[in-house]
Write a protein that holds these residues in place. Structure first.
Motif, PDB file in Angstrom:
ATOM      1  N   GLU A 252      -0.371 -17.022  12.148  1.00  0.00           N
ATOM      2  CA  GLU A 252      -0.108 -15.543  11.728  1.00  0.00           C
ATOM      3  C   GLU A 252       0.841 -15.344  10.817  1.00  0.00           C
ATOM      4  OE1 GLU A 252      -0.166 -13.797  16.643  1.00  0.00           O
ATOM      5  OE2 GLU A 252       1.687 -14.743  15.656  1.00  0.00           O
ATOM      6  N   LEU A 253       0.578 -14.325  10.149  1.00  0.00           N
ATOM      7  CA  LEU A 253       1.576 -13.841   9.011  1.00  0.00           C
ATOM      8  C   LEU A 253       2.198 -12.402   9.285  1.00  0.00           C
ATOM      9  CD1 LEU A 253      -1.289 -14.507   6.193  1.00  0.00           C
ATOM     10  CD2 LEU A 253       0.582 -16.090   6.551  1.00  0.00           C
ATOM     11  N   ALA A 254       3.550 -12.519   9.118  1.00  0.00           N
ATOM     12  CA  ALA A 254       4.401 -11.454   9.225  1.00  0.00           C
ATOM     13  C   ALA A 254       4.650 -11.042   7.853  1.00  0.00           C
ATOM     14  CB  ALA A 254       5.613 -11.863   9.962  1.00  0.00           C
ATOM     15  N   VAL A 255       4.178  -9.834   7.634  1.00  0.00           N
ATOM     16  CA  VAL A 255       4.341  -9.072   6.385  1.00  0.00           C
ATOM     17  C   VAL A 255       5.278  -7.971   6.423  1.00  0.00           C
ATOM     18  CG1 VAL A 255       3.016  -8.278   4.550  1.00  0.00           C
ATOM     19  CG2 VAL A 255       1.892  -9.697   5.814  1.00  0.00           C
ATOM     20  N   SER A 256       6.224  -8.051   5.421  1.00  0.00           N
ATOM     21  CA  SER A 256       6.999  -6.636   5.148  1.00  0.00           C
ATOM     22  C   SER A 256       6.855  -6.460   3.759  1.00  0.00           C
ATOM     23  CB  SER A 256       8.448  -6.894   5.601  1.00  0.00           C
ATOM     24  OG  SER A 256       8.879  -8.155   4.930  1.00  0.00           O
ATOM     25  N   THR A 257       7.021  -5.160   3.395  1.00  0.00           N
ATOM     26  CA  THR A 257       7.086  -4.602   2.187  1.00  0.00           C
ATOM     27  C   THR A 257       7.797  -3.305   2.255  1.00  0.00           C
ATOM     28  OG1 THR A 257       5.709  -3.888   0.327  1.00  0.00           O
ATOM     29  CG2 THR A 257       4.815  -3.393   2.178  1.00  0.00           C
ATOM     30  N   GLN A 258       8.093  -2.605   1.262  1.00  0.00           N
ATOM     31  CA  GLN A 258       8.849  -1.432   0.923  1.00  0.00           C
ATOM     32  C   GLN A 258       8.172  -0.586   0.148  1.00  0.00           C
ATOM     33  OE1 GLN A 258      12.819  -2.933  -0.560  1.00  0.00           O
ATOM     34  NE2 GLN A 258      13.626  -2.483   1.583  1.00  0.00           N
ATOM     35  N   ILE A 259       7.693   0.664   0.592  1.00  0.00           N
ATOM     36  CA  ILE A 259       6.819   1.600  -0.229  1.00  0.00           C
ATOM     37  C   ILE A 259       7.679   2.799  -0.518  1.00  0.00           C
ATOM     38  CG2 ILE A 259       4.991   3.047  -0.009  1.00  0.00           C
ATOM     39  CD1 ILE A 259       3.435   1.158   1.868  1.00  0.00           C
ATOM     40  N   PRO A 260       8.102   3.177  -1.695  1.00  0.00           N
ATOM     41  CA  PRO A 260       8.901   4.280  -1.948  1.00  0.00           C
ATOM     42  C   PRO A 260       8.339   5.564  -1.393  1.00  0.00           C
ATOM     43  CG  PRO A 260       8.316   2.777  -4.016  1.00  0.00           C
ATOM     44  CD  PRO A 260       7.436   2.467  -2.995  1.00  0.00           C
ATOM     45  N   PHE A 261       9.410   6.510  -1.187  1.00  0.00           N
ATOM     46  CA  PHE A 261       9.021   7.784  -0.369  1.00  0.00           C
ATOM     47  C   PHE A 261       7.974   8.696  -1.449  1.00  0.00           C
ATOM     48  CE2 PHE A 261      13.438   8.509   1.854  1.00  0.00           C
ATOM     49  CZ  PHE A 261      13.143   7.511   2.885  1.00  0.00           C
ATOM     50  N   ASP A 262       8.031   8.489  -2.648  1.00  0.00           N
ATOM     51  CA  ASP A 262       7.103   9.161  -3.407  1.00  0.00           C
ATOM     52  C   ASP A 262       5.625   8.703  -3.631  1.00  0.00           C
ATOM     53  OD1 ASP A 262       7.522   6.940  -5.395  1.00  0.00           O
ATOM     54  OD2 ASP A 262       8.376   8.344  -6.771  1.00  0.00           O
ATOM     55  N   GLU A 263       5.400   7.552  -2.727  1.00  0.00           N
ATOM     56  CA  GLU A 263       4.363   6.955  -2.823  1.00  0.00           C
ATOM     57  C   GLU A 263       3.826   6.928  -1.461  1.00  0.00           C
ATOM     58  OE1 GLU A 263       4.160   2.927  -4.685  1.00  0.00           O
ATOM     59  OE2 GLU A 263       5.273   3.752  -6.267  1.00  0.00           O
ATOM     60  N   ALA A 264       4.097   7.794  -0.590  1.00  0.00           N
ATOM     61  CA  ALA A 264       3.588   7.856   0.993  1.00  0.00           C
ATOM     62  C   ALA A 264       2.302   8.001   1.229  1.00  0.00           C
ATOM     63  CB  ALA A 264       4.407   9.382   1.311  1.00  0.00           C
ATOM     64  N   GLY A 265       1.348   8.250   0.188  1.00  0.00           N
ATOM     65  CA  GLY A 265      -0.113   8.002   0.270  1.00  0.00           C
ATOM     66  C   GLY A 265      -0.539   6.757   0.247  1.00  0.00           C
ATOM     67  N   ALA A 266       0.299   5.833  -0.195  1.00  0.00           N
ATOM     68  CA  ALA A 266      -0.020   4.308  -0.008  1.00  0.00           C
ATOM     69  C   ALA A 266       0.309   3.893   1.514  1.00  0.00           C
ATOM     70  CB  ALA A 266       0.699   3.495  -0.993  1.00  0.00           C
ATOM     71  N   LEU A 267       1.241   4.508   1.813  1.00  0.00           N
ATOM     72  CA  LEU A 267       1.471   4.092   3.361  1.00  0.00           C
ATOM     73  C   LEU A 267       0.356   4.593   4.294  1.00  0.00           C
ATOM     74  CD1 LEU A 267       3.014   3.091   5.733  1.00  0.00           C
ATOM     75  CD2 LEU A 267       4.374   5.119   5.838  1.00  0.00           C
ATOM     76  N   THR A 268      -0.132   5.830   3.960  1.00  0.00           N
ATOM     77  CA  THR A 268      -1.100   6.335   4.679  1.00  0.00           C
ATOM     78  C   THR A 268      -2.492   5.505   4.695  1.00  0.00           C
ATOM     79  OG1 THR A 268      -0.488   8.571   4.568  1.00  0.00           O
ATOM     80  CG2 THR A 268      -2.651   8.526   5.074  1.00  0.00           C
ATOM     81  N   GLU A 269      -2.808   5.044   3.449  1.00  0.00           N
ATOM     82  CA  GLU A 269      -3.872   4.124   3.074  1.00  0.00           C
ATOM     83  C   GLU A 269      -3.693   2.842   3.821  1.00  0.00           C
ATOM     84  OE1 GLU A 269      -6.568   2.767  -0.611  1.00  0.00           O
ATOM     85  OE2 GLU A 269      -4.487   3.318  -1.080  1.00  0.00           O
ATOM     86  N   LEU A 270      -2.538   2.235   3.847  1.00  0.00           N
ATOM     87  CA  LEU A 270      -2.307   0.986   4.365  1.00  0.00           C
ATOM     88  C   LEU A 270      -2.551   1.022   5.920  1.00  0.00           C
ATOM     89  CD1 LEU A 270      -1.350  -1.974   4.583  1.00  0.00           C
ATOM     90  CD2 LEU A 270       0.995  -1.132   4.443  1.00  0.00           C
ATOM     91  N   LEU A 271      -1.892   2.193   6.701  1.00  0.00           N
ATOM     92  CA  LEU A 271      -2.304   2.581   7.853  1.00  0.00           C
ATOM     93  C   LEU A 271      -3.705   2.642   8.362  1.00  0.00           C
ATOM     94  CD1 LEU A 271      -0.966   3.024  10.621  1.00  0.00           C
ATOM     95  CD2 LEU A 271      -0.869   5.406  10.194  1.00  0.00           C
ATOM     96  N   ASP A 272      -4.562   3.173   7.328  1.00  0.00           N
ATOM     97  CA  ASP A 272      -6.115   3.124   7.649  1.00  0.00           C
ATOM     98  C   ASP A 272      -6.443   1.883   7.706  1.00  0.00           C
ATOM     99  OD1 ASP A 272      -5.726   6.043   7.757  1.00  0.00           O
ATOM    100  OD2 ASP A 272      -6.324   6.419   5.823  1.00  0.00           O
TER     101      ASP A 272
END
Length: 163
Positions: A44-64
């Protein structure tokens, strides 16, 4: 990190690998140290990252990407490109169990973490090859080939044959 042709977004990307070694103590009350292997479990790979608030679309895409399913309803399997994954011989993964995102107002980012689990592991392939080779070889009368190395699978096969 690449998952297929998708680049995991964000800054401060951290990846940690882990896997379980299933060992069962068979020594009982004696001083002998005997163990039975329970088979190799997927890494297993535990991954963490920080996505800036102004790139919220990137979070949505990662969730998809994390929630994506094949036409048969199974999770999408991604080929992974990452230094640690390569060092651990992990080639294909699926999103598994936890995906979390929380607001970090101090840094103006979303703290995102998720778990990737290896699929089509080398032990799985090895076990499948043994099954194929033994199926072609056949056995004599009263002989049953047991290709599994997992004790639970071996015991299940024995129970089926002896019924």
């Amino acid at each position: 990190m690449l998952l297929g042709d998708y680049t995991v977004p964000g800054k401060n990307l951290h990846v940690a690998a882990s896997f379980r070694l299933e060992r069962k103590d068979l020594s009982g009350q004696g001083a002998v140290s005997s163990f039975a292997t329970g088979g190799d479990k997927p890494k297993e790979l535990a991954v963490s990252t920080q996505i800036p608030f102004d790139e919220a679309g990137a979070l949505t895409e990662l969730l998809d990407i994390a929630q994506a399913l094949e036409s048969d309803g199974n999770p999408v399997i991604y080929e992974i490109v990452d230094e640690l994954a390569a060092a651990m011989k992990i080639r294909k993964v699926v999103f598994a169990e936890n995906f979390s995102a929380k607001k970090n107002d101090a840094l103006l980012v979303f703290d995102v973490s998720f778990l990737l689990r290896e699929v089509a592991t080398i032990p799985e392939k090895r076990e499948a090859n043994v099954v194929e080779s033994q199926a072609g070889a056949g056995g004599g009368e009263g002989v049953v080939a047991i290709a599994a190395t997992d004790p639970e699978k071996v015991n299940s096969t024995i129970r089926q044959v002896t019924q």
